[in-house]
Scaffold this motif. Structure first.
Motif, short mmCIF file in Angstrom:
data_model
loop_
_atom_site.label_atom_id
_atom_site.label_comp_id
_atom_site.label_asym_id
_atom_site.label_seq_id
_atom_site.Cartn_x
_atom_site.Cartn_y
_atom_site.Cartn_z
N VAL A 69 -16.52 3.95 16.12
CA VAL A 69 -15.62 3.87 14.95
C VAL A 69 -16.12 2.95 13.82
N ALA A 70 -16.33 1.77 14.43
CA ALA A 70 -16.54 0.72 13.32
C ALA A 70 -17.89 1.23 12.21
N GLU A 71 -18.94 1.42 12.97
CA GLU A 71 -20.35 2.01 12.18
C GLU A 71 -19.77 3.17 11.35
N TYR A 72 -18.82 3.95 12.00
CA TYR A 72 -18.50 5.23 11.29
C TYR A 72 -17.77 4.96 9.62
N CYS A 73 -16.79 3.88 10.01
CA CYS A 73 -15.95 3.41 8.96
C CYS A 73 -16.95 2.78 7.76
N ARG A 74 -17.76 2.07 8.41
CA ARG A 74 -18.77 1.36 7.50
C ARG A 74 -19.63 2.39 6.56
N ARG A 75 -20.21 3.45 7.18
CA ARG A 75 -20.85 4.58 6.74
C ARG A 75 -19.97 5.37 5.81
N LEU B 209 -2.67 9.75 -4.44
CA LEU B 209 -1.67 9.10 -3.32
C LEU B 209 -0.43 9.68 -3.10
N GLY B 210 0.27 9.68 -2.03
CA GLY B 210 1.38 10.04 -1.81
C GLY B 210 2.05 8.41 -1.21
N ILE B 211 3.08 8.28 -0.82
CA ILE B 211 3.71 6.84 -0.14
C ILE B 211 4.86 7.39 0.85
N GLY B 212 4.59 6.56 1.97
CA GLY B 212 5.49 6.54 3.19
C GLY B 212 6.61 5.82 3.09
N ARG B 213 7.69 5.76 3.95
CA ARG B 213 8.91 5.05 3.87
C ARG B 213 8.68 3.68 3.97
N THR B 214 7.44 3.45 4.60
CA THR B 214 7.17 2.06 5.22
C THR B 214 6.49 1.31 3.92
N GLY B 215 6.15 1.95 2.92
CA GLY B 215 5.37 1.58 1.75
C GLY B 215 3.89 1.65 2.14
N HIS B 216 3.49 2.37 2.98
CA HIS B 216 2.02 2.63 3.10
C HIS B 216 1.46 3.57 2.39
N ILE B 217 0.31 3.51 1.80
CA ILE B 217 -0.60 4.29 1.11
C ILE B 217 -1.95 4.66 2.16
N GLY C 99 1.55 -4.90 6.46
CA GLY C 99 0.53 -5.69 7.31
C GLY C 99 -1.09 -5.70 6.78
N SER C 100 -1.13 -4.56 6.14
CA SER C 100 -2.52 -4.30 5.29
C SER C 100 -2.64 -5.17 4.22
N GLY C 101 -3.71 -5.80 4.21
CA GLY C 101 -4.01 -6.59 3.07
C GLY C 101 -4.79 -6.07 1.92
N ALA C 102 -4.64 -6.72 0.57
CA ALA C 102 -5.35 -5.99 -0.39
C ALA C 102 -6.85 -6.08 -0.25
N SER C 103 -7.50 -6.62 0.39
CA SER C 103 -8.91 -6.54 0.57
C SER C 103 -9.18 -5.63 1.91
N SER C 104 -8.30 -4.90 2.43
CA SER C 104 -8.67 -4.15 3.53
C SER C 104 -9.48 -3.11 3.40
N GLY D 14 -9.13 1.67 3.46
CA GLY D 14 -8.23 0.32 3.17
C GLY D 14 -7.63 0.14 1.76
N VAL D 15 -6.74 -0.47 1.63
CA VAL D 15 -6.10 -0.88 0.41
C VAL D 15 -7.30 -1.27 -0.85
N GLY D 16 -8.14 -2.12 -0.19
CA GLY D 16 -9.26 -2.65 -0.95
C GLY D 16 -10.07 -1.28 -1.62
N THR D 17 -10.32 -0.60 -0.63
CA THR D 17 -11.20 0.71 -0.98
C THR D 17 -10.40 1.40 -1.92
N ILE D 18 -8.99 1.88 -1.77
CA ILE D 18 -8.36 2.43 -2.93
C ILE D 18 -8.31 1.89 -4.17
N LEU D 19 -8.04 0.56 -4.09
CA LEU D 19 -8.18 -0.14 -5.55
C LEU D 19 -9.38 -0.30 -6.15
N GLU D 20 -10.49 0.25 -5.47
CA GLU D 20 -11.83 0.15 -6.23
C GLU D 20 -11.79 1.51 -7.17
#
Length: 638
Positions: A124-130, A146-154, A160-165, A198-204
């Motif tokens: 999984v880790a290598e797959y996510c990097r690729r 994007l949509g948004i979930g009731r927890t505020g997830h995107i 708990g997910s940080g801006a650089s995830s 990740g949130v960081g991926t989305i923000l790019e």
């Protein structure tokens, strides 16, 4: 219609409904695709799943078919996928994307990227990097949907997910799994993990469009748009993006300050608008926990309503005006009181008795949402019909289907009929199928039929308890619903025509319909659209009976009308509340533990009674008469 733009931490576009908003977003995407094509460059799209973007995808497909919009230069990267998840599973986002978009446009297969829910955990880790590397190799994402979930997830970036995830495997929040339970036929079948950008991926991404529809998203949208950026609501990090746009319908925008309390947001208010005055005064009374008639000039001046006071005079006059408006919403005669002055009543005195048609999206929404009013309409002598728009067959547990098939087989055997009876054969087929049935698998047609008959029998029983004749219970079985799956077909011509035919048959003086847009499964929204389109067509055709027909909207099990919106409030006595509960109990397959409870784990009768009592309590706190419960309605003026 042009969207309303409100001054927020992020740009917010508010449309009158999700249809208009979705078409606008689809047009924005189409323009970008064409622009990039003209530049000789690929258009890289980040795509979302769930209920929010489906209409966007349908519009893009329409533009491909009718306007020649080509996807040959489009490269897509999806946000997420459940883990583990086979690509051909009913709940797979691979399947979702192909059903709603990819199978209907000319996008090259090699340009489609969706996280692989079958990858071995050690890979999984290598797959996510690729996956991240593939986005970079494509030149980065031009526009991220994007949509948004009731927890505020995107994506599946839970609290708990940080801006650089970055893209990774994540454990799903309990609320997210609860919200997904309907798709998986039970929370126990929902995967506990998912792969997500990740949130960081989305923000790019160079542009971001976040969409949200319905009252159910209003609270989290307020936190996302007006709150400080925080890991606890990952969507708030979008405030840091230079080119983000939040696209909402009116319902999802309801809690935003410029909408809910514009007088506190520095927005000039038109105090000639009586609806706005009523909204402001009821807000002030509830904010200060005072009856309306006890509000003072100081209360108005100290809570942002000095302009209203300056324009309308002293508090006393405003209070009386709004108090009378609320008082006039209350009626014990929802069908109109005969031989009475109806100038200050929400319903007409004549004709009496009326023909009343109550539309119920599922086979129990009528008694859950307006059971007290239904009982009163019958008791007061009106000709009451109930139209059950869908069979509700997916909301029945498998063991209930076995139990009813077994009953039929045992009954035939008890009669001593010779040889193998069809009922015995049916029972064995049902049992054999359900023993082998995988979680989330579509029921066999026979099983769907049995489950539909269970819901139909319960509805008939509730009608009989209310005093509605069997012939006045109409089972429409609208085709859009009959997929055997949580995901339904779009509303079709046959659905609308069936609704028109029933309306022409009954020619009602009153129509009641579920105006609930926060239904988490979408069935209420589609059923309401069928009614609206049917009425509009009949109006265009000049149906004479329609000139004397009023349409009242009730809310479903999830939410009530705001107090300032209510146009008819029907009091319910303790005895009537008990009768309403008995009618709800007739729906035994939904008792104790409904298959699709939504986010609220209480039984439907508990939700209904609490809501009715809460509405009555608000009226009481505002200084109006005290009742055991109140059912509320808003009139649709077509």
């Amino acid at each position: 219609m042009h969207p309303v733009i409100t001054p927020e931490r992020v740009p917010v576009s508010i449309y009158s409904d999700s249809e208009q908003a979705s078409v606008a977003v689809a047009q924005q995407i189409a323009d970008l695709i064409r622009q990039r094509h003209g530049e000789g460059q690929p258009c890289v799209l980040g795509l979302a799943t769930g209920s929010s973007p489906t209409r966007v995808y349908e519009e893009l497909v329409r533009m491909h078919r009718e306007e020649g919009l080509s996807f040959r230069n489009v490269i897509t990267f999806n946000l997420d996928e459940y883990y583990p998840m086979l690509p051909d599973s009913l709940q797979s986002y691979v399947r979702f994307m192909h059903e709603y978009l990819f199978d209907h446009v000319d996008i090259p297969a090699e340009n489609i990227h969706i996280p692989n829910g079958t990858i071995r955990q050690e890979d999984v880790a290598e797959y996510c990097r690729r996956y991240e590397a593939a986005i970079a190799e494509a030149g980065g994402i031009d526009l991220q949907l994007l949509g948004i979930g009731r927890t505020g997830h995107i994506g599946f970036n839970e609290p708990g997910s940080g801006a650089s995830s970055r893209t990774r495997l994540i454990t799903l929040d309990h609320i997210t799994r609860t919200d997904a339970a309907s798709d998986f036929y039970g929370e126990e079948n929902v995967p506990r993990r998912a792969l997500t950008m990740g949130v960081g991926t989305i923000l790019e991404a160079r542009q971001i469009v976040l969409m949200a529809w319905g009252e159910g998203k209003a609270a989290v949208i307020k936190r996302m748009v007006e709150g400080e950026p925080t890991d606890s609501v990952p969507a708030t990090y979008l405030q840091r993006h230079p080119a983000v746009q939040v696209v909402l319908d009116e319902a999802a925008a309801a809690e935003l300050s410029p909408r809910k309390t514009p007088w506190l947001a520095g927005i000039a208010c038109n105090w000639q608008n009586e609806a706005l005055v009523r909204k402001a005064v009821t807000w002030l009374a509830r904010h200060l926990q005072k009856p309306i008639l006890k509000l003072t000039d100081e209360d108005y001046n100290e809570n942002g309503l000095s302009d209203l006071l300056a324009e309308s005079g002293q508090a006393y006059g405003i209070n009386i005006r709004v108090f009378n408006q609320l008082q006039h919403t209350i009626t014990g005669w929802p069908g109109g009181k005969p031989n009475a002055d109806d100038s200050h009543r929400p319903e007409r005195a004549t004709p009496f008795p009326k023909r009343v048609l109550i539309f119920s999206p599922h086979p129990d929404d009528d008694v859950i949402s307006m059971g007290g009013t239904l009982l009163r309409l019958v008791d007061q002598g009106h000709e009451v019909h109930v139209a059950y728009q869908t069979s509700g067959n997916i909301a029945v547990f498998d063991d209930e289907a076995i139990r009813f098939a077994e009953f039929v087989a045992d009954y035939d055997q008890a009669l001593g009929l010779p040889g193998e009876q069809p009922a015995e054969s049916l029972y064995q087929r049902v049992v054999d199928f359900l023993k082998k049935k995988a979680p989330g698998q579509v029921d066999a047609p026979e099983v769907q039929q049995i489950k539909g008959l269970i819901r139909r029998g319960e509805a008939k029983s509730a009608c009989r308890l209310a005093g509605i004749p069997d012939e006045n219970a109409h089972f429409m079985d609208l085709p859009f619903y009959e997929t055997g799956r949580v995901r339904k077909k779009p509303l079709g011509e046959e659905d609308i025509q069936l609704t028109i035919d029933l309306l022409n048959k009954i020619r009602p003086h009153q129509i009641y319909a579920a105006g609930d847009l926060s239904d988490p499964h979408g069935t209420h929204r589609v059923c309401l659209s069928a009614i609206f389109q049917a009425v509009e067509r009949l109006k265009a055709e000049g149906a004479p009976w329609l000139q004397d027909c009023w349409v009242w909207l009730y809310r479903g099990a999830w939410q009530e009308w705001d107090i300032d919106q209510i146009e008819m409030a029907v009091p319910i006595s303790p005895e009537e509340l008990t009768r309403k509960r008995r009618a709800i109990f007739k729906h035994q397959s939904q008792k104790d533990r409904p298959l699709f409870p939504g986010a609220d784990q209480r039984e439907f009768w508990q939700r209904a009674e609490e809501r009715n009592r809460t509405t009555a309590k608000i009226y009481d706190q505002l200084g109006l008469p005290e009742y055991e419960g109140i059912e509320a309605f808003v009139r649709w003026k077509y």
